[in-house]
Each structure stands twice: as structure tokens, then as C-alpha cells.
Design a protein around this motif. Structure first.
Motif, PDB file in Angstrom:
ATOM      1  N   ALA A  80       0.846  -1.194   0.000  1.00  0.00           N
ATOM      2  CA  ALA A  80       0.000   0.000   0.000  1.00  0.00           C
ATOM      3  C   ALA A  80       0.880   1.243   0.000  1.00  0.00           C
ATOM      4  CB  ALA A  80      -0.918  -0.001   1.212  1.00  0.00           C
ATOM      5  N   ASP A  81       0.494   2.220  -0.789  1.00  0.00           N
ATOM      6  CA  ASP A  81       1.252   3.478  -0.815  1.00  0.00           C
ATOM      7  C   ASP A  81       0.862   4.390   0.334  1.00  0.00           C
ATOM      8  OD1 ASP A  81       2.768   3.200  -3.408  1.00  0.00           O
ATOM      9  OD2 ASP A  81       0.717   2.882  -4.112  1.00  0.00           O
ATOM     10  N   ALA A  82      -0.336   4.210   0.860  1.00  0.00           N
ATOM     11  CA  ALA A  82      -0.787   4.991   2.015  1.00  0.00           C
ATOM     12  C   ALA A  82      -1.856   4.181   2.742  1.00  0.00           C
ATOM     13  CB  ALA A  82      -1.342   6.346   1.590  1.00  0.00           C
ATOM     14  N   VAL A  83      -2.006   4.476   4.007  1.00  0.00           N
ATOM     15  CA  VAL A  83      -3.028   3.833   4.829  1.00  0.00           C
ATOM     16  C   VAL A  83      -3.763   4.938   5.584  1.00  0.00           C
ATOM     17  CG1 VAL A  83      -3.533   2.159   6.634  1.00  0.00           C
ATOM     18  CG2 VAL A  83      -1.604   1.768   5.103  1.00  0.00           C
ATOM     19  N   VAL A  84      -5.092   4.894   5.507  1.00  0.00           N
ATOM     20  CA  VAL A  84      -5.924   5.844   6.229  1.00  0.00           C
ATOM     21  C   VAL A  84      -6.418   5.152   7.503  1.00  0.00           C
ATOM     22  CG1 VAL A  84      -7.965   7.319   6.155  1.00  0.00           C
ATOM     23  CG2 VAL A  84      -6.626   6.927   4.081  1.00  0.00           C
ATOM     24  N   THR A  85      -6.208   5.808   8.613  1.00  0.00           N
ATOM     25  CA  THR A  85      -6.606   5.227   9.891  1.00  0.00           C
ATOM     26  C   THR A  85      -7.049   6.336  10.831  1.00  0.00           C
ATOM     27  OG1 THR A  85      -5.865   3.780  11.694  1.00  0.00           O
ATOM     28  CG2 THR A  85      -4.285   5.340  10.843  1.00  0.00           C
ATOM     29  N   ALA A  86      -7.667   5.948  11.927  1.00  0.00           N
ATOM     30  CA  ALA A  86      -8.072   6.932  12.931  1.00  0.00           C
ATOM     31  C   ALA A  86      -6.907   7.204  13.869  1.00  0.00           C
ATOM     32  CB  ALA A  86      -9.285   6.426  13.708  1.00  0.00           C
ATOM     33  N   ASP A  87      -6.881   8.401  14.433  1.00  0.00           N
ATOM     34  CA  ASP A  87      -5.806   8.795  15.340  1.00  0.00           C
ATOM     35  C   ASP A  87      -5.906   7.988  16.634  1.00  0.00           C
ATOM     36  OD1 ASP A  87      -3.744  10.060  16.559  1.00  0.00           O
ATOM     37  OD2 ASP A  87      -4.738  12.011  16.769  1.00  0.00           O
ATOM     38  N   GLN A  88      -4.813   7.314  16.981  1.00  0.00           N
ATOM     39  CA  GLN A  88      -4.778   6.502  18.195  1.00  0.00           C
ATOM     40  C   GLN A  88      -4.343   7.302  19.426  1.00  0.00           C
ATOM     41  OE1 GLN A  88      -6.341   3.014  17.076  1.00  0.00           O
ATOM     42  NE2 GLN A  88      -5.265   3.102  19.016  1.00  0.00           N
ATOM     43  N   GLY A 100     -18.226  -8.129  12.757  1.00  0.00           N
ATOM     44  CA  GLY A 100     -19.195  -7.655  13.754  1.00  0.00           C
ATOM     45  C   GLY A 100     -19.322  -6.165  13.882  1.00  0.00           C
ATOM     46  N   HIS A 101     -18.709  -5.383  12.985  1.00  0.00           N
ATOM     47  CA  HIS A 101     -18.870  -3.911  13.014  1.00  0.00           C
ATOM     48  C   HIS A 101     -19.076  -3.429  11.582  1.00  0.00           C
ATOM     49  CE1 HIS A 101     -14.557  -3.758  11.858  1.00  0.00           C
ATOM     50  NE2 HIS A 101     -14.403  -4.689  12.778  1.00  0.00           N
ATOM     51  N   PRO A 102     -20.243  -3.695  11.000  1.00  0.00           N
ATOM     52  CA  PRO A 102     -20.473  -3.411   9.573  1.00  0.00           C
ATOM     53  C   PRO A 102     -20.377  -1.938   9.220  1.00  0.00           C
ATOM     54  CG  PRO A 102     -22.524  -3.985  10.689  1.00  0.00           C
ATOM     55  CD  PRO A 102     -21.423  -4.275  11.653  1.00  0.00           C
ATOM     56  N   GLY A 103     -20.586  -1.024  10.160  1.00  0.00           N
ATOM     57  CA  GLY A 103     -20.543   0.397   9.839  1.00  0.00           C
ATOM     58  C   GLY A 103     -19.161   1.009   9.887  1.00  0.00           C
ATOM     59  N   THR A 104     -18.175   0.251  10.355  1.00  0.00           N
ATOM     60  CA  THR A 104     -16.824   0.783  10.487  1.00  0.00           C
ATOM     61  C   THR A 104     -15.812  -0.209   9.914  1.00  0.00           C
ATOM     62  OG1 THR A 104     -16.610  -0.159  12.706  1.00  0.00           O
ATOM     63  CG2 THR A 104     -17.385   2.118  12.545  1.00  0.00           C
ATOM     64  N   VAL A 105     -14.599   0.292   9.682  1.00  0.00           N
ATOM     65  CA  VAL A 105     -13.497  -0.543   9.188  1.00  0.00           C
ATOM     66  C   VAL A 105     -12.256  -0.259  10.030  1.00  0.00           C
ATOM     67  CG1 VAL A 105     -14.382  -0.660   6.834  1.00  0.00           C
ATOM     68  CG2 VAL A 105     -12.805   1.176   7.459  1.00  0.00           C
ATOM     69  N   ASP A 106     -11.346  -1.241  10.046  1.00  0.00           N
ATOM     70  CA  ASP A 106     -10.100  -1.035  10.790  1.00  0.00           C
ATOM     71  C   ASP A 106      -9.237   0.048  10.145  1.00  0.00           C
ATOM     72  OD1 ASP A 106     -10.922  -2.980  12.480  1.00  0.00           O
ATOM     73  OD2 ASP A 106      -9.485  -4.509  11.828  1.00  0.00           O
ATOM     74  N   ALA A 107      -9.101  -0.016   8.832  1.00  0.00           N
ATOM     75  CA  ALA A 107      -8.252   0.929   8.101  1.00  0.00           C
ATOM     76  C   ALA A 107      -8.632   0.876   6.629  1.00  0.00           C
ATOM     77  CB  ALA A 107      -6.775   0.594   8.281  1.00  0.00           C
ATOM     78  N   VAL A 108      -8.124   1.840   5.881  1.00  0.00           N
ATOM     79  CA  VAL A 108      -8.328   1.887   4.433  1.00  0.00           C
ATOM     80  C   VAL A 108      -6.953   1.890   3.780  1.00  0.00           C
ATOM     81  CG1 VAL A 108      -9.298   3.147   2.488  1.00  0.00           C
ATOM     82  CG2 VAL A 108     -10.472   3.181   4.707  1.00  0.00           C
ATOM     83  N   GLY A 109      -6.672   0.829   2.991  1.00  0.00           N
ATOM     84  CA  GLY A 109      -5.419   0.774   2.258  1.00  0.00           C
ATOM     85  C   GLY A 109      -5.563   1.428   0.901  1.00  0.00           C
ATOM     86  N   VAL A 110      -4.580   2.253   0.531  1.00  0.00           N
ATOM     87  CA  VAL A 110      -4.657   3.028  -0.703  1.00  0.00           C
ATOM     88  C   VAL A 110      -3.481   2.684  -1.590  1.00  0.00           C
ATOM     89  CG1 VAL A 110      -4.686   5.345  -1.694  1.00  0.00           C
ATOM     90  CG2 VAL A 110      -5.867   4.897   0.467  1.00  0.00           C
ATOM     91  N   ILE A 111      -3.765   2.412  -2.871  1.00  0.00           N
ATOM     92  CA  ILE A 111      -2.718   2.193  -3.874  1.00  0.00           C
ATOM     93  C   ILE A 111      -2.760   3.367  -4.829  1.00  0.00           C
ATOM     94  CG2 ILE A 111      -1.924   0.712  -5.752  1.00  0.00           C
ATOM     95  CD1 ILE A 111      -3.062  -1.661  -4.230  1.00  0.00           C
ATOM     96  N   LEU A 128      -1.190   7.783   6.640  1.00  0.00           N
ATOM     97  CA  LEU A 128       0.138   7.269   6.956  1.00  0.00           C
ATOM     98  C   LEU A 128       0.825   6.822   5.676  1.00  0.00           C
ATOM     99  CD1 LEU A 128      -0.863   5.057  10.027  1.00  0.00           C
ATOM    100  CD2 LEU A 128      -0.151   7.450  10.033  1.00  0.00           C
ATOM    101  N   THR A 129       2.061   7.238   5.511  1.00  0.00           N
ATOM    102  CA  THR A 129       2.875   6.807   4.376  1.00  0.00           C
ATOM    103  C   THR A 129       4.243   6.380   4.892  1.00  0.00           C
ATOM    104  OG1 THR A 129       3.639   9.070   3.985  1.00  0.00           O
ATOM    105  CG2 THR A 129       1.691   8.342   2.754  1.00  0.00           C
ATOM    106  N   GLY A 130       4.978   5.678   4.056  1.00  0.00           N
ATOM    107  CA  GLY A 130       6.327   5.266   4.424  1.00  0.00           C
ATOM    108  C   GLY A 130       6.332   4.367   5.648  1.00  0.00           C
ATOM    109  N   PRO A 131       7.335   4.526   6.516  1.00  0.00           N
ATOM    110  CA  PRO A 131       7.421   3.664   7.710  1.00  0.00           C
ATOM    111  C   PRO A 131       6.252   3.824   8.672  1.00  0.00           C
ATOM    112  CG  PRO A 131       9.512   4.781   7.291  1.00  0.00           C
ATOM    113  CD  PRO A 131       8.507   5.400   6.385  1.00  0.00           C
ATOM    114  N   GLU A 132       5.514   4.948   8.590  1.00  0.00           N
ATOM    115  CA  GLU A 132       4.385   5.149   9.498  1.00  0.00           C
ATOM    116  C   GLU A 132       3.266   4.140   9.285  1.00  0.00           C
ATOM    117  OE1 GLU A 132       4.494  10.000  10.159  1.00  0.00           O
ATOM    118  OE2 GLU A 132       3.223   9.133   8.597  1.00  0.00           O
ATOM    119  N   ARG A 133       3.227   3.483   8.126  1.00  0.00           N
ATOM    120  CA  ARG A 133       2.126   2.557   7.835  1.00  0.00           C
ATOM    121  C   ARG A 133       2.034   1.430   8.860  1.00  0.00           C
ATOM    122  NH1 ARG A 133       4.007   0.739   2.126  1.00  0.00           N
ATOM    123  NH2 ARG A 133       5.969   1.055   3.230  1.00  0.00           N
TER     124      ARG A 133
END
Length: 896
Positions: A95-103, A250-261, A292-297
Motif C-alpha cells: 500500500a502506498d498509504a493507509v488511512v486510519t483513525a488517530d490513536q 461484527g462492526h459493519p458500519g466501520t473498518v479497521d483501516a483503508v489501504g490506498v494504492i 500514513l505513508t512510508g514507515p508510518e504505515r
């Protein structure tokens, strides 16, 4: 010619000289430069001669300084490596980028009389994104594909037994990447694609059958294909259809993360900017969206990795601060002793005309050369020592990087700090002699030892001793982290006070131990007692490093042992269950607890769900965010399996999603009781106001907060019980009929075991972990070893300086054995005094800490204290007897 005429001619000639030169400034300037040059030459000459004449004394200073530099550099390397650490990129390698929620969660408060401050910490559970963000990310400029990624832990059954795996949708396989080597993608809810490693482990190939257990009874699937990943890292995966995986998650309205190419030719920076523009500021709830890009993924794969680093960094920072304090104290003690041993020589030089500036410059040059060379050597030694300490830390899944520049930077920093600190310490130590007038210096040169410590030193030591005792008293009135900080401050203050009041303490130790030494040693005992009584400063310098090592090691070991013992006792006393059900790493299925309750011979059974909460509060006005592990339990089954010892309220009310039980000490700190509310952030950052229904005593064993299971289930990454506590009707062991009945009830589930319950099954934290062991090795082993080296170097320095005394004793008739026995008795006196005073110094803060936190006395296993006493005795003997015995017949002096 009269004397008056001579004076007039002399003044006249000086006046002519000034007139001839046109101005007196040039000659004065030249004269000042010549004076400074003369001072430098004289000090350089004295420094060279002294270094050659006092090689043995400077050897002890060299060893202590090199060790201090190595230790400071090693800790700098470890802390720097930890600060640079990032979780590994495995699932999102393609993945070139990953979209996630702030932890990360923040808290801002205004301290007393200051500007608002903000603190932050990482959440222990995954924060999920709204599923609608997948389409928004796919529509961003420069995005070729955006894939929703959910990870579901599962258990795979096969010929080789149960194996853990990770369930993902086949669409997310492109993010790793995986490629099919056989078969086709899953087309229905009954088909899966297996990772090649899992296929080999279970013996299930394309067209075969495989059993998967997710969060219910095991189910059989058809293997539609086998896939291989592009790299070897990562957990084995099982790929299902996207619709079926969403249902299992068990959480159809949410996702863990979104992988982007990204599209062809789109850079990482451009992709990040495009996604940040296309996506909203907030994720599902009030959490910010991160790209998140690079090592942050890797942060998207391991949401709590940086949280674990955040907990480890303060511990290492605290130990590093202690290391710095110990190193400076050891360097100051060693250098002061080296300079004081030469006080007669310095006084004689002052008496024959050497200026104070020349003497201070000479001492500073000596120390700069010795400490500079030692610091460079120590800086080089910091690299292997730091790498060794780094290897002891278990930071999975957070590998610790070591960039090429970091070891050199750490070593150079340590060398600079030690070298810069050494010179002013030595100059200050020599000031009492170099500042004397020549006539007074002549008397000081004949004195056997410098006088008692000055008034400023005595007052400072007394103030620190009172402050240390006061801080210990403050700790008894506090709890938790505040008590630990107060106790640590008390220990530091008392150790420094002992170093400042060393001569006075040595005088008291001589009065107490002098009579036993004289009685036990005959002539040698008489000599040992008289020598100790006549040299309080020297004896104080010998006792100080022993007090340092004993106090430090006792505080470090006993604090942990006291907490461990109290937590073990509380967990054991709280346990009412006699059986426990454990499962695979993915956790127990949801149907396991109801099945156990329906088994014959089971009186009560409660599942134990583990998670964490974050408490925002103010400590002495400063904002604090503390993470606490918590247990989620079933209230109506709790009375038969777990007894937290409720002091007020009723645990039967611990139901629903808005209640909490609080440990008694924590409730006192928050000033709450039954009926009040507590504001907490659950593991995924959700802010809740919970009504307190009960207070309990056994918080060290069971945690500061206890919540209903249903309150935690919707806010954890995987809502599965880690344990099921069972109280059988007959209270029989694991071989009873109740245990057999439970096994039959759970026969359908894979990887489930039934065994006798232990205190570790309910303890909020394990009794011992690799991380704790590493901290003990680093904190006690490394620093304690350095302190023991300081004992050896300081005592060696003192012994080398006493060789004229040994020669004098031999000249007046003392035998070699008598002198050696005198040294043995003196060493025993120093060791016993150091052990006793060091233990007392440690006992004051430990008693305050133990009483305030555990309500009991401090605890240190006798074997550990015995090892410490033996190590100190060996170090003291090596520092005294080896230098006295080295050098052949001249070491202990000879008769003349």
C-alpha cells in the motif's frame, strides 16, 4: 648615597622609561601576556610531572570516568533507538498509504499560576473509521484503488492441530501483496483462500476442506485457492469474501483501516496531500483521520505499539536520570578523593610560591587529560554496552533501529558530558588548599589530613537529609504514582546527604564499630580502630560508594518485590474459582461462557474480558493521562468466582454500560464514592461518564477499575474472553467431575483447555514479564555493577594513597601480616558500616512507599540481599586488599 636618593632615582628612571616608550600601556599589555604565558607553562609542567608521579591514583579516576561515560552513552543509545522506533510494515507493504483513525488522545489543563499544558498518550484498543471513508478515499486525486481492511483473529484446525491466523477479505490481499499460486478467489461465504504457510501446516490444499473458528462454533470451509505473499514477514492469513468477512468482524458500519494504492507516477507526498484534502477531519466519532505513508504505515497494523513505547520511555528516562546522578556523584567522589590525597603536595607548592591560579590550572589540566581520554574510551565502550542493553528489551512488535549515526552521537554526548563535568569538580575540590596564603599552606602541608567538612557542606547535607525524610513522610499520605515519585525523591536526597555528611557519619560508625574491631583484632584491631578514628574524611569517602550501591539496589529490588508480593497476595485472596478455561491466542468464542454455565456441577462461571482505560486527571496541577488495564466481568456470576473485598456499595449493580467499580485508593485520590460519577476514556477513546457502584480493596491484584463485560465489549479490537473462571459445586480440583463436564460442554471448540485456577488468571498484570526482567537487569545489573566498580576504584585510590602510612607502620615495627590484617579489619568496618547505612537509607523511602501503596512492610527476599552483601564485600576487598598486595614487598611498606 642615601636610601631616599636611591628611591628618587629609581622612580625617576621608571618615569624616563615610561616617557621613552611613549605610553605605558604596551609594556603593561606585554607584561600581562607574559604572565599568562608563564602561568600556562608552569601549570602544564606541574600537570605533566603529577601525571607521571601519580599514575596509580589517576588510574582509579580513569576507570571510574570511563565507566561513567560508557554507561551514560549506552542509555543514550537505548533511549534514542526507542524514540526512533516504528512498528514494522507487513500487511500494508504494497500500500502506498493507509488511512486510519488517530490513536493518540490528549488532555489540556491549566496548572496553578501557569499557562495551559497539554499531555497525550496512546489508546490501547483500535479506533475504527466510518466505512463511508472508503469511497471518499477512492475518489481522491491520484488514487488507483482504496480497499477496506478488517482483520479478524481466528483459529485454523487441521492435521497439525490448531493454528492461529488472521481473517481478511480477498480484496485486501493486494495491500500485502498476496498472489494466487493455485485455484481461484473465494466466491461465496463457504470458500476461503489459505496462506501457503497455513495450507502446508494444516495439510489443506485447493479443493480440500478446512475448519475455522472465529467467534462461535467451528465451521468447515472449502479451500478455493492458495496464495503466497511477496515477503516472509507477517501473520499467516485466511482470505474470505468481503461480505462474509464484514459479517464475521461484527462492526459493519466501520473498518479497521483503508489501504490506498496510488496511480502511476504519484508521489507519496502528493498522495498524502490529496487524501487529506478529500477526507474529513474526523473519523467515526471524535477521532481525527490520519494518512500514513512510508514507515508510518506500521502504526495501522499495530495500534498499541507506540503506546507500549510510551510506557517504556518514562521507565528508561527515570533510570537514565538515576544513571546521570550516580555517575556525577561517583565522579565527584573519586576526583575529590584524588585531589584531597594530594593536599599536602599542593600545600607545599603553594608554600614555595606557586600561585592559586597556577595550582588550579595544573589540577584542571591533569583532570582534563585523564578524564578526556577516559571519556573517549568510555564513549567507544558505550556502543557494545548499549547494543547489549537494547537486546534485553522485548519490544515486539516494535523493532528498535540503530542508525549509523546514533552510536557515535550517544558516545560523543556521553564523553563530552563527563569530560566537561570533571574539570570544575576537581577545581572546586582543590580550592580549599590553593586558596590558602603561603604561610598557612606550609602548616597545611604538614597536616596529616584536611580538616572537617566546611559549614556549607554540612548544612547542605543536613538540609537534604531532612528533605529526604520529609519526602518519605509525604509519600505515606499519598498513593499510586505520587507516592512512588515522593519515595524516589526521598531516596535521592538521602543518598546525596550521606555523600555530603560522609565524615560525620564515619565518625559515628567508628564510635559504634571501633570497640568490636579492637576486641577482635588485637594489635591489628587497635591499629585499624585508631586509623579509622584519625581519618574521618577518608573513611567517609570509602563508605559513600558502598552506601550508594546498597541503597540504590535495595530500593530498585525491594520496590518491585513489595508490589509483586502484594499483588500476588491480593489476587490469590480474591480468587474463588477453582477451575479456569483458557483458549487460543485469538480468545474464547462467544458461546463458550454460556456453554460452561450450562454444564453439570458448575455453580458459577464468568468470562474475563481484558482491556484498558485512560484516566485524565491533574497531579499537583499538571495534566496527566494514565493508562490502566481493566477487567470486564459478569456481575451475576462474580460472587462465586471473584471477591475484590468490597468496602462500600454492591457489585451486583455492576451491570449495563454505565457503571464501574473503583479501587479504594483510587477512589480516595479522585474523591468519589458509590453514587458519584467517574469520567474515563475507554480503550478506543470513547469518553464515558460511569456511575460508581462499589469500592474494593484488592486493586493491586485486580486493577484500579472493574467494568461490566458489556461496557467493554463494543470498545475492544476483539471482544473475546481471555479466561472463564468457574466455581464448581463441590469445589474440587481440575480432575473432578465438574471439570470433565466442562470439557464435554466445550468439546466443539478448538484449542480450549480446562485446568485448575491460579492467581495469575485474575491478576491484572502477569506476575513477571520479560519487560520487567529486562528493567531489573538494566536498572539493577548495569547500574549496580557501575556502582560496585565505583566502590573498587574509590577504595583502590584510598589504598594507593596510604602507602606512606604502611611504610611508616613497618618502620616502627609492625609486621606485614599485622598491616594486612589491619587492612582486612578496616575493610570489614567499612563494609559493615556501608551496608548498615545503605540499608537504613533505603528503608526510609521503602517503608513510606510500601505503607502508602500496599499497606504492608517492604519486602526483599533474603537471597537477593545476601547476593548484594556478598558482591559489596568482594568489591570492598578487591578495592582495598588487591592494591595493597600488588607491587611486591613495597606495597605494604618495608622496614628501613
Amino acid at each position: 648615597m642615601s636610601r631616599n636618593e636611591d628611591g628618587r632615582k629609581s622612580r625617576k628612571n621608571r618615569g624616563k622609561g615610561n616617557d621613552a616608550s611613549g605610553t605605558g600601556g604596551g609594556r603593561a599589555a606585554r607584561s600581562g601576556a607574559e604572565v599568562r604565558f608563564g602561568v600556562r607553562r608552569a601549570s602544564a609542567f606541574l600537570a605533566r610531572r603529577s601525571l607521571r608521579a601519580h599514575r596509580r591514583a589517576w588510574g582509579a579516576v580513569f576507570a571510574a570516568t570511563a565507566a561513567a561515560s560508557a554507561l551514560i552513552g549506552a542509555f543514550a543509545l537505548v533511549v534514542g533507538s526507542l524514540l526512533l522506533a516504528q512498528p514494522p510494515v507487513e500487511r500494508y507493504a504494497a500500500a502506498d498509504a493507509v488511512v486510519t483513525a488517530d490513536q493518540e488522545v490528549t488532555y489540556t489543563a491549566k496548572p496553578w499560576g501557569s499557562k495551559p499544558k497539554t499531555t497525550s498518550t496512546y489508546l490501547p484498543e483500535r479506533v475504527r473509521l466510518d466505512r463511508a471513508l472508503v469511497a471518499k478515499a477512492a475518489a481522491a486525486r491520484g488514487v488507483a484503488k482504496a480497499v477496506a481492511d478488517d482483520a479478524v483473529p481466528l483459529t485454523v484446525g487441521g492435521r497439525g492441530g490448531a493454528a492461529p491466523g488472521l481473517g481478511r477479505s480477498w480484496a485486501a490481499a493486494a495491500l500485502t501483496p498476496y498472489r494466487l499460486t493455485d485455484g481461484h478467489a473465494p466466491g461465496s461465504a463457504s470458500e476461503v483462500v489459505l496462506d501457503g504457510a497455513l495450507a502446508a501446516a494444516t495439510g489443506s490444499g485447493t479443493g480440500g476442506r478446512v475448519t475455522l473458528q472465529v467467534d462461535g462454533a467451528p465451521r468447515t470451509y472449502t479451500v478455493s485457492g492458495v496464495a503466497e505473499r511477496g515477503h516472509r514477514d507477517g501473520s499467516p492469513a485466511v482470505f474470505l469474501s468481503e461480505r462474509h468477512l464484514t459479517a464475521l468482524a461484527g462492526h459493519p458500519g466501520t473498518v479497521d483501516a483503508v489501504g490506498v494504492i496510488a496511480g502511476r507516477g504519484v508521489s507519496a507526498d502528493a498522495l498524502r496531500a490529496s487524501l487529506e484534502k478529500a477526507l474529513p477531519d474526523r473519523a467515526h466519532g471524535d477521532r481525527a483521520v490520519r494518512v500514513l505513508t512510508g514507515p508510518e504505515r506500521g502504526q495501522a497494523e499495530h495500534p498499541d505499539a507506540l503506546g507500549a513505547r510510551g510506557q517504556l520511555l518514562p521507565m528508561l528516562a527515570s533510570i537514565t536520570g538515576t544513571v546521570f546522578m550516580v555517575a556525577l556523584l561517583v565522579i565527584a567522589t573519586t576526583l575529590s578523593q584524588a585531589v584531597h590525597q594530594r593536599s599536602g603536595e599542593l600545600a607545599l607548592l603553594r608554600a614555595v610560591g606557586a600561585t592559586p591560579r597556577q595550582l588550579r590550572s595544573a589540577v584542571g589540566r591533569e583532570v582534563s587529560r585523564v578524564a578526556g581520554a577516559a571519556a573517549v574510551l568510555g564513549g567507544l565502550g558505550a556502543v557494545p554496552l548499549g547494543l547489549l542493553m537494547r537486546s534485553l528489551l522485548t519490544t515486539d512488535p516494535l523493532p528498535l533501529p540503530v542508525p549509523v549515526w546514533l552510536p557515535f552521537a550517544a558516545g560523543a554526548t556521553a564523553a563530552s558530558v563527563v569530560a566537561l563535568a570533571a574539570r570544575p569538580v576537581s577545581v572546586l575540590a582543590a580550592r580549599s588548599i590553593t586558596g590558602l596564603r603561603p604561610a598557612a599552606a606550609l602548616g597545611a602541608a604538614r597536616a596529616p589530613e584536611p580538616g572537617e567538612p566546611g559549614r556549607a557542606r554540612t548544612v547542605a547535607g543536613a538540609v537534604l537529609a531532612v528533605a529526604g525524610v520529609g519526602a518519605a513522610g509525604t509519600a505515606t499520605a499519598q498513593g499510586g504514582q505520587a507516592a512512588a515519585l515522593a519515595a524516589s525523591g526521598a531516596a535521592t536526597s538521602l543518598i546525596i546527604a550521606v555523600a555530603l555528611l560522609g565524615p560525620w557519619i564515619a565518625r559515628g560508625a567508628t564510635r559504634v564499630l571501633g570497640a568490636p574491631v579492637r576486641w577482635a583484632g588485637g594489635v591489628s584491631g587497635f591499629l585499624a580502630a585508631k586509623s579509622a578514628a584519625a581519618h574521618h574524611r577518608r573513611l567517609g569517602a570509602a563508605i559513600t560508594p558502598i552506601v550508594l550501591v546498597v541503597a540504590f539496589v535495595c530500593v530498585q529490588l525491594a520496590a518491585g518485590s513489595t508490589l509483586e508480593r502484594a499483588a500476588d497476595r491480593q489476587a490469590a485472596a480474591a480468587l474463588r474459582a477453582d477451575l479456569v478455561v483458557t483458549g487460543p491466542a485469538a480468545g474464547l468464542p462467544a458461546g463458550a461462557a454460556p456453554a460452561v454455565r450450562g454444564a453439570a456441577g458448575v455453580a458459577a462461571a464468568t468470562g474475563v474480558l481484558r482491556s484498558g482505560v485512560v484516566l485524565a486527571h491533574q497531579e499537583m496541577g499538571d495534566p496527566k493521562l494514565d493508562r490502566f488495564p481493566v477487567l470486564g466481568v459478569t456481575a451475576d456470576q462474580l460472587s462465586g468466582t471473584l471477591d475484590p473485598r468490597v468496602t462500600s456499595g454492591d457489585l451486583a449493580d455492576l451491570t449495563g454500560t454505565g457503571t464501574v467499580a473503583v479501587g479504594e485508593d483510587r477512589a480516595d485520590a479522585l474523591d468519589v464514592g458509590p453514587g458519584d460519577t467517574v469520567e474515563l476514556r475507554l480503550g478506543d477513546g470513547t469518553e464515558v461518564r460511569l456511575r460508581v457502584v462499589a469500592l474494593y480493596e484488592r486493586a493491586l491484584g485486580l486493577g484500579e477499575f472493574m467494568l461490566p463485560r458489556e461496557a467493554l465489549a463494543g470498545h475492544v479490537s476483539a471482544p473475546r474472553d481471555q479466561r472463564i473462571l468457574i466455581r464448581s459445586a463441590d469445589g474440587a480440583p481440575a480432575s473432578s467431575s465438574a471439570a470433565a463436564s466442562v470439557r464435554r460442554a466445550l468439546a466443539a471448540y478448538t484449542g480450549v483447555r480446562v485446568r485448575a485456577a491460579t492467581a495469575d488468571d485474575v491478576r491484572i498484570a502477569p506476575s513477571s514479564s520479560d519487560q520487567d526482567d529486562a528493567m531489573v537487569v538494566i536498572g539493577v545489573g548495569v547500574i549496580g555493577g557501575f556502582a560496585l566498580l565505583a566502590v573498587v576504584s574509590t577504595l583502590s585510590l584510598i589504598t594507593v594513597g596510604r602507602r606512606p602510612e604502611f611504610r611508616l607502620l613497618r618502620m616502627v615495627g609492625a609486621g606485614r601480616r599485622q598491616v594486612r590484617r589491619m587492612l582486612v579489619l578496616e575493610t570489614g568496618l567499612v563494609t559493615v558500616a556501608g551496608l548498615a547505612i545503605g540499608t537504613l537509607v533505603a528503608a526510609v523511602p521503602l517503608l513510606a512507599f510500601a505503607v502508602s501503596v500496599t499497606g504492608s512492610l517492604p519486602y526483599l527476599p533474603a537471597a537477593r540481599y545476601g547476593v548484594l552483601a556478598l558482591a559489596v564485600t568482594v568489591a570492598a576487598g578487591a578495592g582495598t586488599l588487591w592494591p595493597a598486595s600488588s607491587g611486591g614487598r613495597f606495597a605494604l611498606g618495608r622496614r628501613s
